[in-house]
Design a protein around this motif. Structure first.
Motif, PDB file in Angstrom:
ATOM      1  N   LEU A 183       5.563  27.173  38.417  1.00 48.33           N
ATOM      2  CA  LEU A 183       6.690  28.050  38.615  1.00 48.33           C
ATOM      3  C   LEU A 183       7.364  28.256  37.200  1.00 48.33           C
ATOM      4  CD1 LEU A 183       7.890  26.154  41.785  1.00 48.33           C
ATOM      5  CD2 LEU A 183       6.754  28.365  41.647  1.00 48.33           C
ATOM      6  N   MET A 184       7.351  27.192  36.500  1.00 51.48           N
ATOM      7  CA  MET A 184       8.153  27.587  35.125  1.00 51.48           C
ATOM      8  C   MET A 184       7.519  28.550  34.233  1.00 51.48           C
ATOM      9  SD  MET A 184       9.740  23.786  34.206  1.00 51.48           S
ATOM     10  CE  MET A 184       8.200  22.864  33.980  1.00 51.48           C
ATOM     11  N   ALA A 185       6.052  28.768  34.288  1.00 46.62           N
ATOM     12  CA  ALA A 185       5.528  29.732  33.404  1.00 46.62           C
ATOM     13  C   ALA A 185       5.462  30.931  34.018  1.00 46.62           C
ATOM     14  CB  ALA A 185       3.836  29.173  33.269  1.00 46.62           C
ATOM     15  N   ASN A 186       5.397  31.105  35.219  1.00 45.60           N
ATOM     16  CA  ASN A 186       5.959  32.190  35.939  1.00 45.60           C
ATOM     17  C   ASN A 186       6.918  32.844  35.649  1.00 45.60           C
ATOM     18  OD1 ASN A 186       4.435  34.291  37.975  1.00 45.60           O
ATOM     19  ND2 ASN A 186       6.336  33.879  38.967  1.00 45.60           N
ATOM     20  N   ALA A 187       8.136  31.817  35.808  1.00 38.43           N
ATOM     21  CA  ALA A 187       9.519  32.206  35.482  1.00 38.43           C
ATOM     22  C   ALA A 187       9.644  32.749  33.990  1.00 38.43           C
ATOM     23  CB  ALA A 187      10.321  31.180  35.810  1.00 38.43           C
ATOM     24  N   VAL A 188       9.157  32.087  32.895  1.00 43.44           N
ATOM     25  CA  VAL A 188       9.117  32.509  31.622  1.00 43.44           C
ATOM     26  C   VAL A 188       8.609  33.931  31.506  1.00 43.44           C
ATOM     27  CG1 VAL A 188       8.171  31.958  29.515  1.00 43.44           C
ATOM     28  CG2 VAL A 188       9.173  30.156  30.832  1.00 43.44           C
ATOM     29  N   ARG A 189       7.504  33.959  32.135  1.00 51.31           N
ATOM     30  CA  ARG A 189       6.772  35.217  31.930  1.00 51.31           C
ATOM     31  C   ARG A 189       7.580  36.626  32.313  1.00 51.31           C
ATOM     32  NH1 ARG A 189       1.103  36.790  35.219  1.00 51.31           N
ATOM     33  NH2 ARG A 189       0.551  38.351  34.039  1.00 51.31           N
ATOM     34  N   TYR A 190       8.543  36.248  33.491  1.00 46.33           N
ATOM     35  CA  TYR A 190       9.136  37.535  33.660  1.00 46.33           C
ATOM     36  C   TYR A 190      10.576  37.477  33.208  1.00 46.33           C
ATOM     37  CZ  TYR A 190       5.394  38.592  36.832  1.00 46.33           C
ATOM     38  OH  TYR A 190       4.294  39.211  37.286  1.00 46.33           O
ATOM     39  N   ILE A 221      14.715  21.320  44.142  1.00 41.35           N
ATOM     40  CA  ILE A 221      14.543  21.570  42.737  1.00 41.35           C
ATOM     41  C   ILE A 221      14.491  23.033  42.738  1.00 41.35           C
ATOM     42  CG2 ILE A 221      12.797  21.169  40.866  1.00 41.35           C
ATOM     43  CD1 ILE A 221      11.877  18.999  42.831  1.00 41.35           C
ATOM     44  N   ARG A 222      15.117  23.618  41.738  1.00 41.31           N
ATOM     45  CA  ARG A 222      15.220  24.929  41.566  1.00 41.31           C
ATOM     46  C   ARG A 222      14.929  25.480  40.254  1.00 41.31           C
ATOM     47  NH1 ARG A 222      18.920  27.940  44.827  1.00 41.31           N
ATOM     48  NH2 ARG A 222      19.875  26.616  46.576  1.00 41.31           N
ATOM     49  N   VAL A 223      14.000  26.660  40.219  1.00 37.24           N
ATOM     50  CA  VAL A 223      13.543  27.196  38.895  1.00 37.24           C
ATOM     51  C   VAL A 223      14.126  28.772  38.739  1.00 37.24           C
ATOM     52  CG1 VAL A 223      11.482  27.864  37.600  1.00 37.24           C
ATOM     53  CG2 VAL A 223      11.387  25.993  39.032  1.00 37.24           C
ATOM     54  N   VAL A 224      14.869  28.853  37.934  1.00 38.77           N
ATOM     55  CA  VAL A 224      15.785  29.979  37.852  1.00 38.77           C
ATOM     56  C   VAL A 224      15.664  30.943  36.695  1.00 38.77           C
ATOM     57  CG1 VAL A 224      18.326  30.881  38.079  1.00 38.77           C
ATOM     58  CG2 VAL A 224      17.687  28.483  39.140  1.00 38.77           C
ATOM     59  N   ASP A 225      15.155  32.261  36.988  1.00 43.18           N
ATOM     60  CA  ASP A 225      15.088  33.189  35.871  1.00 43.18           C
ATOM     61  C   ASP A 225      15.932  34.509  36.002  1.00 43.18           C
ATOM     62  OD1 ASP A 225      13.968  35.516  37.198  1.00 43.18           O
ATOM     63  OD2 ASP A 225      12.220  34.137  37.611  1.00 43.18           O
ATOM     64  N   ARG A 226      16.203  35.023  35.019  1.00 40.83           N
ATOM     65  CA  ARG A 226      17.072  36.215  35.058  1.00 40.83           C
ATOM     66  C   ARG A 226      16.269  37.586  34.599  1.00 40.83           C
ATOM     67  NH1 ARG A 226      21.892  35.511  36.930  1.00 40.83           N
ATOM     68  NH2 ARG A 226      22.798  33.346  36.364  1.00 40.83           N
ATOM     69  N   GLY A 234      -1.368  31.496  41.152  1.00 44.80           N
ATOM     70  CA  GLY A 234      -0.132  30.424  40.920  1.00 44.80           C
ATOM     71  C   GLY A 234       0.623  30.178  41.751  1.00 44.80           C
ATOM     72  N   LEU A 235       1.374  31.082  42.436  1.00 46.41           N
ATOM     73  CA  LEU A 235       2.430  31.062  43.512  1.00 46.41           C
ATOM     74  C   LEU A 235       1.601  30.554  44.939  1.00 46.41           C
ATOM     75  CD1 LEU A 235       4.931  33.951  42.797  1.00 46.41           C
ATOM     76  CD2 LEU A 235       5.046  31.517  42.073  1.00 46.41           C
ATOM     77  N   ALA A 236       0.457  31.202  45.142  1.00 45.95           N
ATOM     78  CA  ALA A 236      -0.023  30.718  46.355  1.00 45.95           C
ATOM     79  C   ALA A 236      -0.475  29.228  46.212  1.00 45.95           C
ATOM     80  CB  ALA A 236      -1.288  31.740  46.808  1.00 45.95           C
ATOM     81  N   LEU A 237      -1.143  28.746  45.283  1.00 46.29           N
ATOM     82  CA  LEU A 237      -1.389  27.498  45.034  1.00 46.29           C
ATOM     83  C   LEU A 237      -0.069  26.526  45.180  1.00 46.29           C
ATOM     84  CD1 LEU A 237      -3.641  25.443  44.426  1.00 46.29           C
ATOM     85  CD2 LEU A 237      -3.424  25.760  42.170  1.00 46.29           C
ATOM     86  N   SER A 238       0.833  26.921  44.322  1.00 42.45           N
ATOM     87  CA  SER A 238       2.141  26.187  44.514  1.00 42.45           C
ATOM     88  C   SER A 238       2.528  26.123  45.584  1.00 42.45           C
ATOM     89  CB  SER A 238       3.228  26.732  43.539  1.00 42.45           C
ATOM     90  OG  SER A 238       2.847  26.854  42.090  1.00 42.45           O
ATOM     91  N   ARG A 239       2.830  26.996  46.531  1.00 36.92           N
ATOM     92  CA  ARG A 239       3.015  26.850  47.817  1.00 36.92           C
ATOM     93  C   ARG A 239       2.482  26.036  48.677  1.00 36.92           C
ATOM     94  NH1 ARG A 239       5.035  31.465  52.145  1.00 36.92           N
ATOM     95  NH2 ARG A 239       7.315  30.973  51.255  1.00 36.92           N
ATOM     96  N   GLY A 240       1.167  26.111  48.562  1.00 40.27           N
ATOM     97  CA  GLY A 240       0.182  25.157  49.119  1.00 40.27           C
ATOM     98  C   GLY A 240       0.029  23.749  49.110  1.00 40.27           C
TER      99      GLY A 240
END
Length: 842
Positions: free
Chosen positions: A742-749, A769-774, A805-811
């Motif tokens: 989640l953090m790698a995905n957030a940093v990317r965008y 737990i919150r992962v917040v991006d802008r 990434g996100l599919a695996l994270s939710r699973g």
């Protein structure tokens, strides 16, 4: 005056729609027309971009949305410029929020209303009517669609066609997509099968548009004759058992010509009292539809003219009829439907098909039985046998007050009353009896059956003839009235049935329940044969199985039912509760035919449901193969190139170069390892074989390890996790992987000027737990799609990962008993929220 719209329609990206549109623009410029480019998307294709050189291009409108900048068609600028023709690409495009209109076709409509001609492009997969079909074919949903009516309203539609093989060669040469995207595209969307199916859809859609134009032209010019632009075969159904033969024969005729239409029509008389067998018509309708045809019903007393009017109305080229069952004597009296239709057919070819029913002679509709109750028939005979003697006694008592004509009229009224009360045969008996009573008591010589006066004989004969004729007419009218009432009741039952089935979720069960209620039965059971037909145990329960039942104890085999209806060789509808009238048989057969159709539909739905997991597995397997064939190739190639360079003896590498090559190989292999690990974990999740070790975890211990796993990206994470949070129940390794993804995905965008925030707080019996991006964020309607495997929403970089990434994270989160949901970040961006249960106190 409104401008004219011209649309270039293609089967898939890359067939040359934009190129054709720009070519038409240049031809217009050469003819001296004022042509401008309103919006053209070249997608990096050099040959398309070269056509823009020298053309006037209207500057695009810039729109800021969620921290990013986008460009769209400037509608106001095009209208202010007022060219003769505007070239505007991608008719189905969805505009960025904040634009003047939500869709580009709405922009184009506004420009057309300003009197400017527009040339645009669209792919077949973006048409609303075929959107679901395209999804089934390609497995890829199309979010951008345009209503078919928008394209159909175009003044000119031109198909830009290309064979699948030619399009794939164009892609392989790099003329459609960038080289790094070609492999994935060719093995997914641009497979030969997909392109062939999309091409057929485009051709059929354009053919339908041409049909509409042809029909409109014929109607505007009053052309009633048949134009054989396309074969249409019409088969006439009477409702008899020969209809199956006619349908199959017509279908064979239609299949001789590619793209021919098959239409079945049944002509119902205007009075609605005579018609075919509803059960046979229902079965034949299902047969027609199973062969890709359509069923129609028209009303008309003149059957040949009604058939030909329908055939000409649909621009039919061939008409299939069954040969007449009538005998030679009947054919001498009238030519019959087949001969009459052939004589009036004109340019329509008429086929008279022989069938087995010819040998059985003309079918006669079954007469309604028991149209009068037993009580009414007894009353009629009583009135005939007792009423006429009573009338005779009254007239004898009156004496000479009434003349013979008046006495005849009195007897005539009595006969009509008997006809109304008891039907035809009591009335005929009354007429003959009245003749004898009038002759014996009221004609000279009295008390004898001898008549000397010819006028009196004529009067009495006329009385009998009139009495019988009037009785027949009265009886016929009564029968017709009762038949009409019965037909109306049957129609109401069937109409209610159809509405009930359509509204219900379980058509078969609803159908049987409605049948039981309608006829007040104890139970209704649909039986299916287990053993082959003709065996010794056909009347034993073991030979049959109960498919569906409604009401009380079901019938185990047909012989145990009070009434049964045979649907086909394997299906029987068994009824228990009371014996039904023969007049109910037609409605019962219609119910039975609908029950068979409902059963087939339920089984097809069940098969479709069973096939869904297989389709999903196949889709996953296909995507996995594509990922392995393309996304794993880049790190493998990088590592291989680095190792081969190090092994080479031709070059003397410096220590710095050697270190850089080793770092490249190491980074590529690490990326390959993560990729393979994600694929394996996704496979374990799909198979339900993921091992878990749930234990109490403190978030302030897991979060630093997850941030550290990010390597150089760790500097872009700001952690705000309190040590006072309660422990949660989770698997430490899996939770760490979820946070890293989640953090790698957030940093990317995320915006380059902002840090990604990692925070946590307690809410009731769980911790969030919150992962917040802008970053640019994701539309709310796409929140669920980002968790699908092999999805990279809005990411055009096909070599950056397989989208797991996100599919695996939710699973992984759900496997640990938590949830992972996205929501919009206030002020722009995306927040991923992990909700994990708090570890219970011991």
């Amino acid at each position: 005056m409104r401008g004219r719209l011209r649309v270039y329609l293609g089967a898939a990206p890359g067939v040359g729609k934009t190129y054709a549109m720009l070519g038409e623009g240049w031809r217009g410029l050469e003819r001296g027309r004022d042509v401008v480019v309103g919006f053209v998307e070249t997608h990096g294709r050099a040959r398309t971009a070269a056509l823009l050189d020298g053309m006037e291009i209207i500057p695009r409108k810039t729109i800021a949305y969620r921290g990013a900048t986008f460009t769209e068609l400037d509608v106001d600028a095009v209208i202010a410029r007022r060219p003769k023709v505007a070239l505007i690409d991608e008719l189905a495009h969805t505009n960025v929020p904040g634009s003047k209109n939500a869709k580009r076709w709405q922009d184009i409509d506004e420009i057309l209303n300003a009197g400017i001609h527009v040339i645009s492009t669209v792919n077949i997969q973006h048409l609303e009517s075929v959107n679901d079909v395209v999804r089934q074919i390609t497995g890829i949903p199309q979010r951008e669609t345009v209503p078919d009516e928008v394209v159909r309203r175009a003044d000119q539609i031109e198909l830009v066609d290309m064979s699948p093989e030619a399009l794939r060669r164009r892609m392989a040469h790099g003329n459609v997509y960038a080289p790094e995207k070609v492999d994935a595209a060719l093995s997914n969307y641009f497979r030969v099968g997909n392109l062939t199916a999309l091409r057929e859809l485009a051709l059929l859609w354009v053919a339908g548009k041409v049909d509409e134009q042809l029909d409109r032209y014929r109607a505007e010019h009053g052309i009633a004759g048949t134009w054989e632009a396309r074969e249409r075969v019409v088969v006439a159904l009477t409702g008899g058992s020969e209809g199956d033969t006619l349908v199959r024969r017509a279908a064979r005729i239609a299949t001789r010509t590619k793209g021919a239409d098959l239409l079945a029509v049944h002509v119902t008389r205007a009075d609605g009292l005579a018609g075919g067998d509803p059960a046979s018509l229902a079965r034949q309708r299902a047969l027609v539809e199973s062969m890709g045809g359509t069923y129609h019903q028209v009303v008309g007393d003149d059957i040949p003219r009604a058939l030909l009017d329908f055939a000409r109305g649909v621009n039919a080229t061939q008409l299939v009829l069954g040969a007449s069952r009538r005998g030679r004597f009947a054919q001498l009296l009238s030519r019959g439907v087949g001969v009459e239709t052939t004589a009036l057919s004109g340019s329509i070819d008429v086929h008279l098909v022989t069938h087995e029913e010819i040998k059985k002679g003309r079918s006669r509709p079954a007469r309604s039985q028991a149209v009068l109750t037993r009580k009414r028939r007894l009353a009629g005979w009583t009135a005939a046998l007792l009423g006429l003697p009573a009338l005779t006694a009254v007239l004898n008592a009156i004496g000479d007050v009434l003349s013979l004509p008046s006495q005849i009229l009195a007897f005539l009224v009595a006969v009509i009353g008997v006809a109304l009360l008891g039907g035809l045969w009591p009335a005929i008996t009354a007429a003959v009896g009245g003749f004898l009573l009038l002759n014996f008591f009221f004609t000279n010589p009295y008390r004898t059956l001898i008549i000397y006066d010819p006028e009196v004989l004529l009067a009495l004969v006329v009385f009998v003839v009139v009495a019988v004729a009037v009785s027949a007419i009265v009886d016929l009218a009564a029968r017709r009235t009762r038949e009409a009432a019965r037909a109306s009741a049957d129609a109401e039952v069937l109409s209610t049935l159809a509405g009930h089935v359509l509204r219900g979720e379980h058509a078969l069960a609803s159908l049987l329940a409605r049948l039981r209620e309608t006829f007040a039965l104890t139970s209704v059971t649909l039986l299916e044969r287990r053993l082959p037909a003709g065996g010794e145990k056909q009347n034993e329960p073991d030979a049959w199985q109960i498919v569906a039942t409604a009401g009380g104890p079901p019938c185990a085999f047909p012989a145990a039912a009070d009434s049964d209806v045979t649907i086909d060789e394997d299906l029987v509808l068994a009824l228990r509760g009371r014996l039904l009238d023969a007049s109910d048989r037609r409605v019962l057969e219609a119910f039975a035919a609908e029950a068979a159709i409902a059963l087939r539909q339920e089984r097809l739905r069940a098969e479709a449901e069973r096939a869904k997991p297989l389709a999903e597995a196949d889709k996953m397997r296909t995507a996995l193969l594509a990922a392995v064939s393309h996304d794993l190739r880049t790190p493998l190639a990088s590592a291989k190139a680095a190792v081969e360079s190090l092994r080479s003896t031709d070059i003397d590498w410096s220590p710095h170069d050697r270190e850089e090559l080793l770092a490249t190989a190491d980074e590529s292999l690490e990326r390959l390892d993560r990729l393979v690990e994600n694929l394996l974990d996704m496979s374990r999740l799909q198979a339900g074989a993921l091992g878990l070790s749930l234990q109490p975890i403190a978030l302030d211990e897991v979060a630093p390890r997850a941030i550290g796993d990010l390597g150089p990206l760790a500097d872009r994470i700001h952690s705000d996790i309190s040590a006072d949070l309660p422990e949660i129940s989770a698997d430490p390794a899996l939770l760490e992987r979820v946070l890293v993804n989640l953090m790698a995905n957030a940093v990317r965008y995320n915006s380059s000027q902002e840090h990604v925030l990692l925070g946590a707080s307690r809410h009731g019996d769980h911790v969030e737990i919150r992962v917040v991006d802008r970053g640019p964020g994701i539309p709310a309607e796409d929140h669920d799609r980002i968790f699908l495997p092999f999805q990279r929403l809005g990411d055009r970089d096909n070599h950056s990962g397989v989208g797991l990434g996100l599919a695996l994270s939710r699973g992984l989160t759900e496997a640990m008993g938590g949830t992972l949901v996205p929501e919009e970040t206030p002020g722009g961006g995306l927040t991923m929220i992990i909700r994990m249960p708090i570890q219970p106190a011991r």
